[in-house]
Design a protein around this motif. Structure first.
Motif, PDB file in Angstrom:
ATOM      1  N   ILE A   1       0.806  -1.227  -0.001  1.00 36.51           N
ATOM      2  CA  ILE A   1      -0.056   0.078   0.174  1.00 36.51           C
ATOM      3  C   ILE A   1       0.918   0.982  -0.067  1.00 36.51           C
ATOM      4  O   ILE A   1       0.590   2.220  -0.782  1.00 36.51           O
ATOM      5  N   ILE A   2       1.790   1.457   0.852  1.00 35.14           N
ATOM      6  CA  ILE A   2       2.855   2.508   1.072  1.00 35.14           C
ATOM      7  C   ILE A   2       3.312   2.742  -0.334  1.00 35.14           C
ATOM      8  O   ILE A   2       3.609   3.851  -1.104  1.00 35.14           O
ATOM      9  N   ALA A   3       4.127   1.584  -1.042  1.00 35.18           N
ATOM     10  CA  ALA A   3       4.788   1.818  -2.378  1.00 35.18           C
ATOM     11  C   ALA A   3       3.679   1.989  -3.351  1.00 35.18           C
ATOM     12  O   ALA A   3       4.238   3.042  -4.008  1.00 35.18           O
ATOM     13  N   LEU A   4       2.490   1.643  -3.421  1.00 35.69           N
ATOM     14  CA  LEU A   4       1.645   2.136  -4.306  1.00 35.69           C
ATOM     15  C   LEU A   4       1.263   3.700  -4.162  1.00 35.69           C
ATOM     16  O   LEU A   4       1.306   4.476  -5.307  1.00 35.69           O
ATOM     17  N   ALA A   5       1.167   3.999  -2.994  1.00 30.85           N
ATOM     18  CA  ALA A   5       0.892   5.465  -2.824  1.00 30.85           C
ATOM     19  C   ALA A   5       2.049   6.331  -2.960  1.00 30.85           C
ATOM     20  O   ALA A   5       2.083   7.577  -3.629  1.00 30.85           O
ATOM     21  N   GLY A   6       3.391   5.900  -2.591  1.00 33.87           N
ATOM     22  CA  GLY A   6       4.568   6.453  -2.880  1.00 33.87           C
ATOM     23  C   GLY A   6       4.597   6.617  -4.447  1.00 33.87           C
ATOM     24  O   GLY A   6       5.231   7.760  -5.014  1.00 33.87           O
ATOM     25  N   TRP A   7       4.195   5.678  -5.149  1.00 33.70           N
ATOM     26  CA  TRP A   7       4.479   5.722  -6.603  1.00 33.70           C
ATOM     27  C   TRP A   7       3.582   6.707  -7.156  1.00 33.70           C
ATOM     28  O   TRP A   7       4.094   7.573  -7.946  1.00 33.70           O
ATOM     29  N   PHE A   8       2.267   6.756  -6.849  1.00 35.37           N
ATOM     30  CA  PHE A   8       1.446   7.661  -7.311  1.00 35.37           C
ATOM     31  C   PHE A   8       1.975   9.119  -6.809  1.00 35.37           C
ATOM     32  O   PHE A   8       1.980   9.989  -7.706  1.00 35.37           O
ATOM     33  N   ALA A   9       2.276   9.383  -5.538  1.00 32.45           N
ATOM     34  CA  ALA A   9       2.603  10.566  -5.201  1.00 32.45           C
ATOM     35  C   ALA A   9       4.058  11.083  -5.965  1.00 32.45           C
ATOM     36  O   ALA A   9       4.013  12.289  -6.484  1.00 32.45           O
ATOM     37  N   MET A  10       4.835  10.467  -6.295  1.00 28.53           N
ATOM     38  CA  MET A  10       6.211  10.860  -6.722  1.00 28.53           C
ATOM     39  C   MET A  10       5.939  11.103  -8.385  1.00 28.53           C
ATOM     40  O   MET A  10       6.686  11.739  -9.094  1.00 28.53           O
ATOM     41  N   SER A  11       5.135  10.402  -8.712  1.00 24.42           N
ATOM     42  CA  SER A  11       4.693  10.538 -10.299  1.00 24.42           C
ATOM     43  C   SER A  11       3.776  11.395 -10.848  1.00 24.42           C
ATOM     44  O   SER A  11       3.965  12.255 -11.714  1.00 24.42           O
ATOM     45  N   ARG A  12       2.814  11.696  -9.775  1.00 19.70           N
ATOM     46  CA  ARG A  12       1.657  12.600 -10.252  1.00 19.70           C
ATOM     47  C   ARG A  12       1.601  13.787  -9.637  1.00 19.70           C
ATOM     48  O   ARG A  12       0.773  14.552  -9.719  1.00 19.70           O
ATOM     49  N   MET A  13       1.810  13.454  -7.977  1.00 16.12           N
ATOM     50  CA  MET A  13       1.383  14.716  -7.006  1.00 16.12           C
ATOM     51  C   MET A  13       2.241  15.911  -7.194  1.00 16.12           C
ATOM     52  O   MET A  13       3.406  15.639  -7.069  1.00 16.12           O
ATOM     53  N   ARG A  14       1.695  16.965  -7.368  1.00 19.20           N
ATOM     54  CA  ARG A  14       2.233  18.403  -7.288  1.00 19.20           C
ATOM     55  C   ARG A  14       3.606  18.487  -6.162  1.00 19.20           C
ATOM     56  O   ARG A  14       4.418  18.791  -6.517  1.00 19.20           O
ATOM     57  N   PHE A  15       2.947  18.277  -4.985  1.00 16.41           N
ATOM     58  CA  PHE A  15       3.793  18.325  -3.818  1.00 16.41           C
ATOM     59  C   PHE A  15       4.937  17.490  -3.708  1.00 16.41           C
ATOM     60  O   PHE A  15       6.252  17.977  -3.872  1.00 16.41           O
ATOM     61  N   PHE A  16       4.830  16.351  -4.193  1.00 18.18           N
ATOM     62  CA  PHE A  16       6.019  15.329  -4.178  1.00 18.18           C
ATOM     63  C   PHE A  16       7.073  15.526  -5.451  1.00 18.18           C
ATOM     64  O   PHE A  16       7.931  15.382  -5.388  1.00 18.18           O
ATOM     65  N   ARG A  17       6.351  15.924  -6.497  1.00 21.07           N
ATOM     66  CA  ARG A  17       7.139  16.285  -7.973  1.00 21.07           C
ATOM     67  C   ARG A  17       8.209  17.175  -7.341  1.00 21.07           C
ATOM     68  O   ARG A  17       9.203  17.262  -8.289  1.00 21.07           O
ATOM     69  N   GLN A  18       7.966  18.159  -6.542  1.00 23.68           N
ATOM     70  CA  GLN A  18       9.092  19.007  -6.188  1.00 23.68           C
ATOM     71  C   GLN A  18      10.394  18.717  -5.898  1.00 23.68           C
ATOM     72  O   GLN A  18      11.338  19.123  -6.123  1.00 23.68           O
ATOM     73  N   PHE A  19      10.448  17.432  -5.253  1.00 20.91           N
ATOM     74  CA  PHE A  19      11.657  16.720  -4.827  1.00 20.91           C
ATOM     75  C   PHE A  19      12.589  16.666  -5.992  1.00 20.91           C
ATOM     76  O   PHE A  19      13.600  16.815  -6.051  1.00 20.91           O
ATOM     77  N   TYR A  20      11.896  16.298  -7.322  1.00 19.49           N
ATOM     78  CA  TYR A  20      12.834  16.168  -8.499  1.00 19.49           C
ATOM     79  C   TYR A  20      13.645  17.267  -8.719  1.00 19.49           C
ATOM     80  O   TYR A  20      14.803  17.551  -9.088  1.00 19.49           O
ATOM     81  N   TYR A  21      12.806  18.403  -8.543  1.00 23.80           N
ATOM     82  CA  TYR A  21      13.498  19.866  -8.911  1.00 23.80           C
ATOM     83  C   TYR A  21      14.755  20.022  -7.787  1.00 23.80           C
ATOM     84  O   TYR A  21      15.594  20.521  -8.141  1.00 23.80           O
TER      85      TYR A  21
END
Lengths: 523, 324
Positions: free
Chosen positions: B181-201
Motif C-alpha cells: 500500500i505504501i509503495a503504491l501510494a508513494g508511486w502515485f505521489a512521486m509520479s503524479r502529485m504536485r507536492f512530491f514532484r517538487q523533490f525532483y527539482y
C-alpha cells in the motif's frame, strides 16, 4: 593501423617559409546525433596569435579539446612542428608543450596559489619532500610576469574570479609552452586586467609561442590577433588577416547573414499604469535604489560589474531581504520573504547564471517549463500529464525553441534555446513584472535577435520589464529607459533615445576612491 | 518497416535493458529465478520460499519508499536503523510496561519515528548541518538512548499487539501488504502529485528550485519527517511480528535501503529515481539474500555481498553519467 601509417605518409609540406607550429588537417568529430566538426583544417604559426571565433555550438570548444588531447578526432590528422601529433590524453598534449587555459576553473580552491600552479608536478627536495620555497619563489615570478602582486601562499578560494583566471594562466605558463590555448580568457577580467593580459600574450608571441585565442568579443580579436578563423556549424567559413577584414564581415561569416539591432521605436505611453515602484531601497550591497517601471516599458539597469544590479533584482524578488525602503507592485507595498511570495505578487525573474540558478539541466524541457507553473497543470494536488505536455508544446512553438521534442534534457540545448526555456517558464505565469538578468549572456548572435524580439513583444503585451545588462549596445538597442547604478546606488536615469555608451559609462564609473579603482591603478 | 526490425534486434534489446534500470532489474530477477529453479528445485520454487522472500521485502520496502524520496531530493538518512529499533522499543514499553492499549502503543511507535525525522529535518534545514553528518550522529545517539530506555529489549509482547504484524492475508503476513500500500501510494505521489514532484527539482538544482518558487527547506523537512514516520512504522511492525522489541533491530538496514534505491535508479547527486525502481531494487536484494541462504553461504558473507552490490550499482550510475 594501416590508416594511421597512411596518415603519417601524407604529412603535408608547409607552403610558406615558416613551418606551422600546429596544423590541423581535415579533422572530423562526430558526437551521438551531431557532427561537431566537419572536415576542419586550420593552422597556427610560431609567434602568431590566432583568434578563433564562432557562435556557441560552432565547434570551437570541440576543436580546442581535440588539440589539447581531451577528445580524439574521428577522422583527420594533426602535426606539431611538422611531426605527426595525436595526443592520447591531456597529459600527452601537455608533454608536447600544449597548454590550455580552460573557460571554467580547473583550480583547487582550498589549496594555495603555488600549489595550484604546480599541481601534480611540485618540485621536490631529496627524500621526496615538497620544496615549498622554490614553488613559492617560482610562482611569485610567474605572477609578477603577469603583472599581479599576489602572495603565492594565499588559498585560491580567497581570490576574486579575475585573480583566479590569472592563476590559471600562470599555471599554463609554468610549463614549457609551444602552443597556448585560451578559451574566453577575459570573460571575468576587468578592462585593465584584460589589457595587461594582452601585453603578456604579445610578449609570449614575440618569444615564439603560438597562441590560439578563442573569444566571443570581436573587439578583442581586432586588438590582439594576427589572424582569425571563423567556425560555423562545425565548418571553417573563413580565415582572415586582421586589418583586411571588418567586424561586420566576421559576424556575417559567423551567422551567414548580416545582423543589426535597431533600437526599439515603440514606447509605452507616459500615462501607462505604474507596475513597479522601488523607493529608497537598502539591501546591502545595495545602498540606495529608487526606480519605476510602467506597464509595457523596458527599463534597463546599466552599470559596471559589482554595482549591485543583480542584488537589487534579488531584493525586489524576495530572495535578498531589504533593510529599509519600499517595493510596490501596482501601488501595493510587498514584503516577499521567498521567491514564491514575489511570484504571487506577479513578479518573475530570469537569473543571471542560468545553468547554476535557473535551469534543471538534467531534466526535460517540459519539466523545466512546468516548474513554477505546477498549479496551472494540476487538478487539485494531482498533475495532469496532458496539461504538462500542452504547456511545453505551446512554449516550444511560441518561443521557437529548437529541439527534437519536449522530452529533450535542457543540457543538450544551445545557450539561446536554454534561455528561451527559462523565459517560457515565466511567460506561462503571465507576470506583471519580469526581471531578466543578462538576457543574452553566452548566447549566439542569431538567438540574440530572437530573444530581443520576445522581450519587445512582451512589452507590447503590457508586461513591465526590468532588464539587467552589461552589454551596452544591448542596453541601447533594448531599453526604453535606462537606469544607471554605481556602487550600490541608482545614480541616474536616461531616455534611451538620448543615451549613448559614453554617457552611460561616465555615470556608471565610481567617483569615490573605490576598491575597483585601486585595483585598476595597481595593474 | 525497417524501424520495426531494428526495434526488435538483439542489439537494441540489450541497449534498452542496460539503460533502463527497472527493466535491467526485472531481467536480473528473472535470470536469478530461473537459475535457482534449475539448480535448487527442492528449495527454491515453492510457495513457502516465495512467501519468505516477499515478507523479507516488507521492511526494506517500507523504508526504501522514504529513502527514495530523500535521494530524489538529493539527501539521505543514515539514522533509520536506530530509529526503527527505538520506535519498536517505545511501542513495546508502552504496551507492556505501561499497559496501554495496543493501538496506542502502535501509534506511539510511529509518532516516535516521526519526531526523530522532524528533529533530523530541523537540524538540517535550520542549522544547515549536512544530512550525512546529522543522521550519522542521530544513528549513534538513538542507539544509546534505546539501550538506556530498555537495556535488554521488551520480550513477550501482549497478545493484543500481535495482529498489526502477524495477520495473514492471501498467505502473506500484514507487513507485506502494508508495504504494498505504501509503495503504491508513494508511486502515485512521486509520479503524479504536485507536492512530491517538487523533490525532483530540488535534487536536480536546489538553487534554481528556490528561485522558481519551491520552498526547498520545507520540503526537505517534510522528506525527513516522512522517512522518520516510515522507520517508526517499520520498527513497530517488526516488534509486532516478532512479539518482541529488539534493541539491535535494524542494524545495517540503511546500507540495504540505500543500495536498493540506488539499484532502482536513484543517484547520490539527486533528481532521479522512481518508486517502482526502488521496489524492484528491494526485491532483487531479497532474492539475492534468499539465494545466499539456499546455497548455504555463511551469514557474514551476506553483508559483504550487499556492500559489493552497492559499489557496483554506484559504479554503473557513474558510468552512465560520464557517458552522457
Amino acid at each position: 593501423m594501416s590508416e594511421r601509417i597512411e596518415q603519417i605518409r601524407h604529412v603535408p609540406q608547409p607552403l610558406g617559409a615558416v613551418m606551422p607550429r600546429l596544423s590541423v588537417q581535415h579533422v572530423t568529430k562526430i558526437f551521438p546525433g551531431v557532427v561537431a566538426l566537419d572536415d576542419v583544417s586550420f593552422e597556427v604559426l610560431p609567434g602568431e596569435i590566432h583568434a578563433m571565433v564562432g557562435e556557441n555550438g560552432a565547434g570551437k570548444s570541440t576543436l580546442m579539446h581535440i588539440i589539447a588531447g581531451v577528445h580524439s578526432p574521428d577522422r583527420g590528422e594533426m602535426t606539431l612542428d611538422g611531426l605527426p601529433y595525436l595526443p592520447e590524453d591531456e597529459k600527452a598534449a601537455q608533454k608536447a608543450g600544449i597548454a590550455m587555459v580552460f573557460q571554467e576553473g580547473s583550480l583547487f580552491p582550498p589549496l594555495s596559489i603555488a600549489e595550484n600552479i604546480f599541481a601534480g608536478r611540485q618540485p621536490v627536495k631529496p627524500g621526496g619532500r615538497i620544496d615549498f620555497s622554490t614553488m613559492r619563489t617560482q610562482s611569485r615570478e610567474l605572477l609578477r610576469d603577469l603583472g599581479v602582486d599576489l602572495n603565492p601562499s594565499t588559498p585560491v578560494a580567497d581570490l576574486s574570479p579575475s585573480q583566479r583566471q590569472l592563476v590559471e594562466i600562470a599555471k599554463a605558463l609554468s610549463q614549457k609552452v609551444r602552443l597556448l590555448i585560451l578559451d574566453e580568457p577575459t570573460s571575468s577580467l576587468t578592462i585593465s586586467e584584460a589589457r595587461h593580459l594582452f601585453d603578456v600574450l604579445r610578449h609570449l608571441a614575440e618569444r615564439g609561442v603560438a597562441i590560439i585565442y578563442v573569444s566571443h568579443r570581436l573587439a578583442e580579436v581586432f586588438e590582439i590577433a594576427h589572424r582569425v578563423t571563423v567556425l560555423k556549424d562545425g565548418k571553417v567559413t573563413g580565415v582572415r588577416q586582421i586589418g583586411m577584414t571588418t567586424p561586420d564581415e566576421l559576424i556575417s561569416l559567423e551567422v551567414g547573414r548580416e545582423l543589426s539591432f535597431d533600437p526599439d521605436t515603440a514606447r509605452a505611453p507616459a500615462n501607462a499604469p505604474l507596475i513597479l515602484e522601488v523607493e529608497n531601497l537598502v539591501a546591502p550591497p545595495v545602498k540606495h535604489a529608487s526606480l519605476k517601471v510602467r506597464a509595457g516599458e523596458i527599463v534597463c539597469l546599466a552599470g559596471l560589474v559589482g554595482a549591485g544590479r543583480t542584488e537589487l533584482c534579488e531584493a525586489i524578488f524576495g530572495v535578498r531581504q531589504r533593510t529599509t525602503g519600499k517595493v510596490c507592485i501596482e501601488g501595493v507595498e510587498i514584503f516577499p520573504k521567498h521567491a514564491m511570495e514575489a511570484m504571487q505578487a506577479g513578479i518573475g525573474m530570469v537569473p543571471e547564471d542560468r545553468r547554476e540558478a535557473g535551469l534543471f539541466l538534467a531534466m526535460s524541457i517540459a519539466a523545466n517549463v512546468t516548474v513554477g507553473n505546477l498549479e496551472k497543470v494540476s487538478k487539485g494536488a494531482v498533475i495532469i500529464n496532458k496539461e504538462v505536455e500542452r504547456l511545453a508544446k505551446d512554449s516550444v512553438e511560441r518561443l521557437k525553441i529548437v529541439t527534437p521534442g519536449i522530452d529533450r534534457e535542457v543540457m543538450f540545448l544551445s545557450g539561446g534555446n536554454q534561455q528561451k526555456v527559462l523565459l517560457a517558464r515565466w511567460l506561462a505565469r503571465k507576470p506583471k513584472l519580469l526581471i531578466v538578468d543578462e538576457p543574452t549572456r553566452g548566447v549566439d548572435v542569431g538567438a540574440k535577435a530572437d530573444l530581443y524580439a520576445i522581450l519587445r513583444n512582451l512589452a507590447k503585451e503590457g508586461v513591465a520589464l526590468l532588464v539587467v545588462s552589461s552589454d551596452l549596445p544591448e542596453v541601447l538597442a533594448l531599453a526604453h529607459r535606462i537606469v544607471v547604478m554605481s556602487e550600490g546606488v541608482t545614480v541616474g536615469e536616461l531616455d534611451a533615445r538620448q543615451a549613448d555608451e559614453i554617457t552611460i559609462l561616465q555615470m556608471a564609473t565610481p567617483k569615490s576612491n573605490s576598491f575597483e579603482q585601486n585595483q585598476a591603478a595597481r595593474a | 518497416m525497417k524501424k520495426q526490425t531494428e526495434k526488435w534486434s538483439i542489439n537494441y534489446l540489450a541497449k534498452r535493458i542496460a539503460y533502463d534500470r527497472p527493466l535491467l532489474l526485472v531481467t536480473l530477477i528473472l535470470i536469478i529465478s530461473i537459475f535457482m529453479t534449475i539448480k535448487h528445485p527442492e528449495a527454491f520454487p515453492h510457495w513457502d520460499n516465495f512467501a519468505a522472500v516477499l515478507l523479507d521485502t516488507a521492511q526494506a520496502g517500507i523504508l526504501t519508499v522514504g529513502m527514495m524520496i530523500l535521494l530524489v531530493g538529493g539527501v539521505f538518512d543514515l539514522s533509520i536503523g536506530s530509529t526503527l529499533a527505538f520506535a519498536g522499543i517505545v511501542a513495546g514499553v508502552v504496551v507492556k510496561d505501561a499497559g496501554a492499549p495496543p493501538l496506542i502503543a502502535f501509534l506511539a511507535g510511529m509518532l516516535t519515528g516521526l519526531i526523530v525525522g522532524v528533529i533530523n529535518g530541523l537540524i538540517i534545514t535550520r542549522f544547515r548541518i549536512n544530512a550525512l553528518i546529522t543522521t550519522l550522529a542521530m544513528q549513534g545517539i538513538l542507539r544509546g538512548v534505546t539501550q538506556i530506555v530498555s537495556p535488554a529489549g521488551v520480550a513477550n509482547l501482549p497478545h493484543g499487539f500481535k495482529p498489526f504484524g502477524q495477520t495473514m492475508f492471501l498467505g502473506l503476513q500484514s507487513p507485506f501488504w502494508i508495504m504494498i500500500i505504501i509503495a503504491l501510494a508513494g508511486w502515485f505521489a512521486m509520479s503524479r502529485m504536485r507536492f512530491f514532484r517538487q523533490f525532483y527539482y530540488i535534487g536536480s538544482n536546489s538553487k534554481a528550485a528556490a528561485l522558481s518558487g519551491i520552498k526547498v527547506e520545507r520540503l526537505t523537512l517534510v522528506g525527513f519527517a516522512l522517512m522518520g514516520l516510515l522507520a517508526g512504522l517499520a520498527g513497530t511492525l517488526l516488534a509486532s511480528r516478532l512479539s518482541n522489541a529488539v534493541v539491535l533491530a535494524g542494524s545495517g538496514v540503511e546500507l540495504r535501503t540505500i543500495t536498493a534505491a540506488i539499484l532502482g535508479g536513484a543517484s547520490l547527486s539527486g533528481g532521479v529515481g522512481t518508486i517502482p525502481g526502488a521496489f524492484l531494487g528491494v526485491l532483487f536484494m531479497s532474492l539475492i539474500q534468499n539465494m545466499l541462504i539456499i546455497t548455504r553461504v555463511p551469514v557474514f558473507w551476506q553483508s559483504i555481498v550487499v556492500g559489493i552490490i552497492l559499489l557496483v550499482a554506484i559504479g554503473i550510475d557513474q558510468l552512465g553519467r560520464s557517458r552522457r
